[in-house]
Design a protein around this motif. Sequence first.
Motif, mmCIF file in Angstrom:
data_model
loop_
_atom_site.group_PDB
_atom_site.id
_atom_site.type_symbol
_atom_site.label_atom_id
_atom_site.label_comp_id
_atom_site.label_asym_id
_atom_site.label_seq_id
_atom_site.Cartn_x
_atom_site.Cartn_y
_atom_site.Cartn_z
ATOM 1 N N ILE A 4 1.793 -3.116 4.822
ATOM 2 C CA ILE A 4 2.755 -2.703 4.220
ATOM 3 C C ILE A 4 2.529 -1.608 4.301
ATOM 4 O O ILE A 4 2.437 -1.125 3.119
ATOM 5 C CB ILE A 4 4.213 -2.802 3.535
ATOM 6 C CG1 ILE A 4 4.293 -4.680 4.500
ATOM 7 C CG2 ILE A 4 5.434 -2.540 3.841
ATOM 8 C CD1 ILE A 4 5.345 -5.514 4.088
ATOM 9 N N ILE A 5 2.602 -0.613 5.014
ATOM 10 C CA ILE A 5 1.693 1.123 4.004
ATOM 11 C C ILE A 5 3.545 1.865 4.237
ATOM 12 O O ILE A 5 4.197 1.882 5.201
ATOM 13 C CB ILE A 5 0.528 1.582 4.946
ATOM 14 C CG1 ILE A 5 -0.368 0.745 5.070
ATOM 15 C CG2 ILE A 5 0.642 3.089 4.415
ATOM 16 C CD1 ILE A 5 -1.715 1.565 6.394
ATOM 17 N N VAL A 6 3.458 2.197 2.684
ATOM 18 C CA VAL A 6 5.050 3.376 2.603
ATOM 19 C C VAL A 6 4.020 4.551 2.578
ATOM 20 O O VAL A 6 3.829 4.791 1.339
ATOM 21 C CB VAL A 6 5.718 2.414 1.343
ATOM 22 C CG1 VAL A 6 6.791 3.564 0.971
ATOM 23 C CG2 VAL A 6 6.394 1.540 1.993
ATOM 24 N N GLY B 227 7.332 8.655 -5.813
ATOM 25 C CA GLY B 227 6.248 8.479 -6.074
ATOM 26 C C GLY B 227 5.824 7.154 -6.347
ATOM 27 O O GLY B 227 6.525 6.646 -5.341
ATOM 28 N N VAL B 228 4.893 7.033 -7.039
ATOM 29 C CA VAL B 228 4.493 5.483 -6.430
ATOM 30 C C VAL B 228 4.863 4.292 -6.324
ATOM 31 O O VAL B 228 5.190 3.073 -5.934
ATOM 32 C CB VAL B 228 2.898 5.170 -6.642
ATOM 33 C CG1 VAL B 228 2.644 5.263 -8.515
ATOM 34 C CG2 VAL B 228 1.745 4.023 -6.528
ATOM 35 N N SER B 229 5.206 3.935 -7.859
ATOM 36 C CA SER B 229 6.948 3.329 -8.419
ATOM 37 C C SER B 229 7.614 2.752 -7.189
ATOM 38 O O SER B 229 7.705 1.519 -6.288
ATOM 39 C CB SER B 229 7.520 2.781 -9.603
ATOM 40 O OG SER B 229 6.911 2.968 -10.536
ATOM 41 N N VAL C 15 9.963 -0.146 -2.144
ATOM 42 C CA VAL C 15 9.904 -0.318 -1.034
ATOM 43 C C VAL C 15 9.135 -1.340 -0.182
ATOM 44 O O VAL C 15 9.888 -1.778 0.395
ATOM 45 C CB VAL C 15 9.983 0.992 0.183
ATOM 46 C CG1 VAL C 15 10.345 0.687 1.473
ATOM 47 C CG2 VAL C 15 10.777 2.175 -0.595
ATOM 48 N N ALA C 16 8.204 -0.957 -0.363
ATOM 49 C CA ALA C 16 7.001 -2.585 0.288
ATOM 50 C C ALA C 16 7.180 -3.416 -0.090
ATOM 51 O O ALA C 16 7.427 -4.967 1.343
ATOM 52 C CB ALA C 16 5.685 -1.922 0.191
ATOM 53 N N THR D 286 1.013 -1.185 -0.334
ATOM 54 C CA THR D 286 -0.230 0.352 0.044
ATOM 55 C C THR D 286 0.725 1.403 0.006
ATOM 56 O O THR D 286 1.188 1.842 0.638
ATOM 57 C CB THR D 286 -1.082 0.445 1.877
ATOM 58 O OG1 THR D 286 -1.979 -1.291 1.356
ATOM 59 C CG2 THR D 286 -2.036 1.205 1.508
ATOM 60 N N PRO D 287 1.285 1.490 -1.541
ATOM 61 C CA PRO D 287 2.180 2.878 -0.978
ATOM 62 C C PRO D 287 0.978 4.302 -0.886
ATOM 63 O O PRO D 287 -0.456 3.954 -0.926
ATOM 64 C CB PRO D 287 1.597 3.056 -2.539
ATOM 65 C CG PRO D 287 0.560 2.252 -3.434
ATOM 66 C CD PRO D 287 0.637 1.075 -2.316
ATOM 67 N N MET D 288 1.877 5.044 -0.032
ATOM 68 C CA MET D 288 0.429 6.566 0.282
ATOM 69 C C MET D 288 1.049 7.526 0.122
ATOM 70 O O MET D 288 1.975 8.240 0.724
ATOM 71 C CB MET D 288 0.808 5.516 1.864
ATOM 72 C CG MET D 288 -1.301 7.253 3.078
ATOM 73 S SD MET D 288 -1.225 6.840 4.556
ATOM 74 C CE MET D 288 0.461 7.215 5.487
#
Length: 249
Positions: free
Chosen positions: A37-39, A71-73, A78-79, A10-12
């Motif tokens: 996993i929220i990054v 950015g989201v990528s 990272v997650a 989960t990117p945030m």
Amino acid sequence: MKENLVSIITPMYNSGKFIRNTIESVLNQTYEDWEMIIVDDCSKDESPEIVKSYTKKDERIKYIRVSENKGVSNARNVALKNASGRYIAFLDSDDIWETTKLEKQIRFMKEKNCAISFTSYELINEENQKLNKVVRVPKSVDYKTLLKGNVLGCLTVVIDKSKLNFDIKMSGVRHEDYVLWLSILKRGYIAYGLDEVLAQYRKSLTSLSGNKIKSAMWTWNIYRNIEKIPLHKSIYYFVNYSINGIKKS
């Protein structure tokens, strides 16, 4: 790699308005063997505090804040590097899962013995209202079929890492999820679709995928510069992509 664990990616970024609903939809899953996993991509709103409050209540929720907004990528990568599960699922910080999503999809994948699966989903607006639009999925998709249009909604995809002989990584190219799906299917894998609405995709005015012209340009770039498809074949796939896009709308 933990055998039955699902690692939720989960990117945030500035998701204070929606992140509670997203996390709650994971907490309400009937399948309980997961980690989320929220990054945080350097959010400037209240979303970090909201997430931290949940990490104190449930150790399965993990919060990582990167030092620079990339950015989201990058956030997804990272997650992915911090994921411990056999299964990788994707859920953006404004989308929602139905309570039985993981339970039904993991069972489905075991039955199909497949490396990647996806499901149908419906659209909602920023006020959580349903838009009476459901995106249905086919039973299966191979590489050449996927070139005609991305039918794998990122919020519905689950990947079984144990069946892949390479690392899962986002490329950083626009439509990075589409690039990843293509890279998997290009190796001969088949993506299996579960035609049941198990997720809700939030359609916002600022959605990147909402810009049809940019989306088309990004798709053309994938054909020519990422997949290295010859011009005449790229035109063929692009025409099919355009037709499928019209049908989808």
